[in-house]
Design a protein around this motif. Sequence first.
Motif, short mmCIF file in Angstrom:
data_model
loop_
_atom_site.label_atom_id
_atom_site.label_comp_id
_atom_site.label_asym_id
_atom_site.label_seq_id
_atom_site.Cartn_x
_atom_site.Cartn_y
_atom_site.Cartn_z
N TYR A 181 2.89 -11.45 -11.02
CA TYR A 181 2.51 -10.23 -11.72
C TYR A 181 3.41 -9.10 -11.22
O TYR A 181 3.22 -8.57 -10.13
CB TYR A 181 1.04 -9.88 -11.44
N GLU A 182 4.38 -8.72 -12.04
CA GLU A 182 5.37 -7.76 -11.58
C GLU A 182 4.82 -6.35 -11.41
O GLU A 182 5.41 -5.52 -10.70
CB GLU A 182 6.57 -7.73 -12.54
N ASN A 183 3.67 -6.06 -12.06
CA ASN A 183 3.10 -4.71 -11.93
C ASN A 183 1.91 -4.65 -10.97
O ASN A 183 1.20 -3.66 -10.92
CB ASN A 183 2.70 -4.16 -13.30
N LEU A 184 1.66 -5.75 -10.24
CA LEU A 184 0.59 -5.76 -9.24
C LEU A 184 1.17 -6.07 -7.87
O LEU A 184 2.16 -6.81 -7.75
CB LEU A 184 -0.48 -6.80 -9.60
N ASP A 185 0.53 -5.53 -6.85
CA ASP A 185 0.97 -5.72 -5.47
C ASP A 185 -0.23 -6.16 -4.63
O ASP A 185 -1.36 -5.74 -4.91
CB ASP A 185 1.54 -4.41 -4.93
N PRO A 186 -0.02 -6.98 -3.59
CA PRO A 186 -1.16 -7.37 -2.74
C PRO A 186 -1.94 -6.18 -2.19
O PRO A 186 -3.16 -6.28 -1.99
CB PRO A 186 -0.47 -8.15 -1.60
N ALA A 187 -1.28 -5.06 -1.99
CA ALA A 187 -1.98 -3.87 -1.48
C ALA A 187 -2.96 -3.31 -2.50
O ALA A 187 -3.85 -2.53 -2.14
CB ALA A 187 -0.96 -2.80 -1.09
N ASP A 188 -2.82 -3.71 -3.77
CA ASP A 188 -3.76 -3.24 -4.80
C ASP A 188 -5.12 -3.92 -4.69
O ASP A 188 -6.11 -3.41 -5.20
CB ASP A 188 -3.19 -3.51 -6.20
N LEU A 214 -6.58 -9.19 -16.18
CA LEU A 214 -7.10 -7.97 -16.76
C LEU A 214 -6.51 -6.73 -16.09
O LEU A 214 -6.17 -5.74 -16.76
CB LEU A 214 -8.63 -7.95 -16.66
N ALA A 215 -6.40 -6.79 -14.77
CA ALA A 215 -5.88 -5.64 -14.03
C ALA A 215 -4.43 -5.36 -14.40
O ALA A 215 -3.98 -4.20 -14.42
CB ALA A 215 -6.00 -5.87 -12.53
N SER A 216 -3.67 -6.41 -14.71
CA SER A 216 -2.25 -6.23 -15.04
C SER A 216 -2.04 -5.64 -16.42
O SER A 216 -0.93 -5.20 -16.75
CB SER A 216 -1.51 -7.57 -14.94
N THR A 217 -3.10 -5.63 -17.24
CA THR A 217 -2.96 -5.14 -18.62
C THR A 217 -3.61 -3.79 -18.86
O THR A 217 -3.57 -3.28 -19.98
CB THR A 217 -3.58 -6.16 -19.61
N THR A 218 -4.22 -3.19 -17.82
CA THR A 218 -4.85 -1.89 -18.00
C THR A 218 -4.04 -0.79 -17.32
O THR A 218 -3.42 -1.02 -16.28
CB THR A 218 -6.29 -1.87 -17.45
N ASP A 219 -4.06 0.40 -17.92
CA ASP A 219 -3.38 1.54 -17.33
C ASP A 219 -4.36 2.48 -16.62
O ASP A 219 -3.95 3.46 -16.01
CB ASP A 219 -2.65 2.34 -18.43
N ASP A 220 -5.65 2.16 -16.71
CA ASP A 220 -6.68 2.99 -16.09
C ASP A 220 -6.78 2.62 -14.60
O ASP A 220 -7.20 1.51 -14.26
CB ASP A 220 -8.02 2.78 -16.78
N PRO A 221 -6.44 3.53 -13.69
CA PRO A 221 -6.44 3.19 -12.25
C PRO A 221 -7.84 2.86 -11.72
O PRO A 221 -7.97 2.02 -10.81
CB PRO A 221 -5.88 4.45 -11.59
#
Length: 441
Positions: free
Chosen positions: A196-203, A153-160
């Motif tokens: 997940y190319e648009n997610l990072d462990p720091a997220d 879900l986090a990888s598909t949303t643009d809302d921070p």
Amino acid sequence: MAAVKSEPARILIVGGGYVGMYTALGLQKKLRSREASVTVVDPQPHMTYQPFLPEAAAGSIEPRHVVVPLRRVLRKCHVLTGRVTKISDADKVATVTMTDGHVEEIPYDVLVVALGSVARTLPIPGLADRGIAFKTIGEAIYLRNHVLSRLDLASTTDDPEIRKRLLTFTVIGGGYAGIEALAELEDMARYALRYYENLDPADMRWVLVEATGRIMPEVRDSLGVYTVKQLEARGIEVYLDTRVKTMEDGHVVLDDGTEYDCDTIIWTAGVKANPVLADTDLPLDQRGRVICTATMQVQGLDGVWAAGDNAAVPDLSKTDVDPAATCSPSAQHAVRQANQLAKNIVAVLRGRKPKPYVHKYAGSVASLGLYKGVADVYGMKAKGFIAWGMHRGYHVSRMPTFNRKVRVAFDWLGSWLLKREVVSLGQINDPRAEFDRVTKS
């Protein structure tokens, strides 16, 4: 005149967990033909080896291999799938609600109370709606799917703000269950993020909240401190001497003023004796546990025994210091007590005296994720890979049946050779959803 042959003693074991299953296993090995009949009643047709729940949740072990089918291993016993709702020892009868809803009264001559424990809850606003416990295989599977689905879900949303909420995970309770669940799930999620190319462990944000001043009280202080440092080195926030004030709608408020939004709240803040015990005529202590002697006989009653989390069994290794000391609720005690309990029941049936339960503390081991762990065994402490290996070695040796030992070992080998499986099977939580959508379209 021919002698009248006595009927076999009717042994009823209420609960099919550690104590129930191991006691039944011991009895079916030791009892002579027609010496006694053994009936085991439990709401589930299997026993769950709870120390492996974190690894099942993390995908290192197939969930089916963490449970042991009662009917398969207790072939000389009668296994009933139902829930004990009342016990009247005065009448020697237990009331059981079967899975189809009908109620039966089961008579007994010998009773073994092995109802175990349930999650201990507190009157925290939002806990009933938002908290997820971690005591059953169903909860472990759900948490695995839930955590991985948060990544999807986090990888598909643009809302921070939504993404931040989805990627925030909270574990409440710093005992073994909480620490291992936190460490294994964080390890799994960190591994999964490589896909997940648009997610990072720091997220991700992982938070541990513990009401006391230390974690894992079963190990020495230095290992508790080491564990906290290892968790913090992985970016996990650890709050000690801190309590949760509210978690309504996923908004977590701690008593030190910290506030944040969270979509995953895992509750592992202790256990309490099964509340069914309140509907019995057995003697209970202030914590709702059955009061026992050191031989695990229920105080003041003939033919009634209890052990495990629902029993207040004197801890003879500590009574010199604290005469009121009782054994802690742990798998180590439950398995050892069950072995002695089976021997004691057979001894009494044959006119001999039972022996008290005496144990020597072997130590504790805990996994902190893949290739990481802590151990405090026979006075020696270990950390890292060696402790992780000790954890796996000890628990696979305690796993009931050769069948399950082999299956777990092959799961580990497969995970090592082929890497983790990090797919979410969230559809199992609502298997009819897709069919309903099609039929209503």
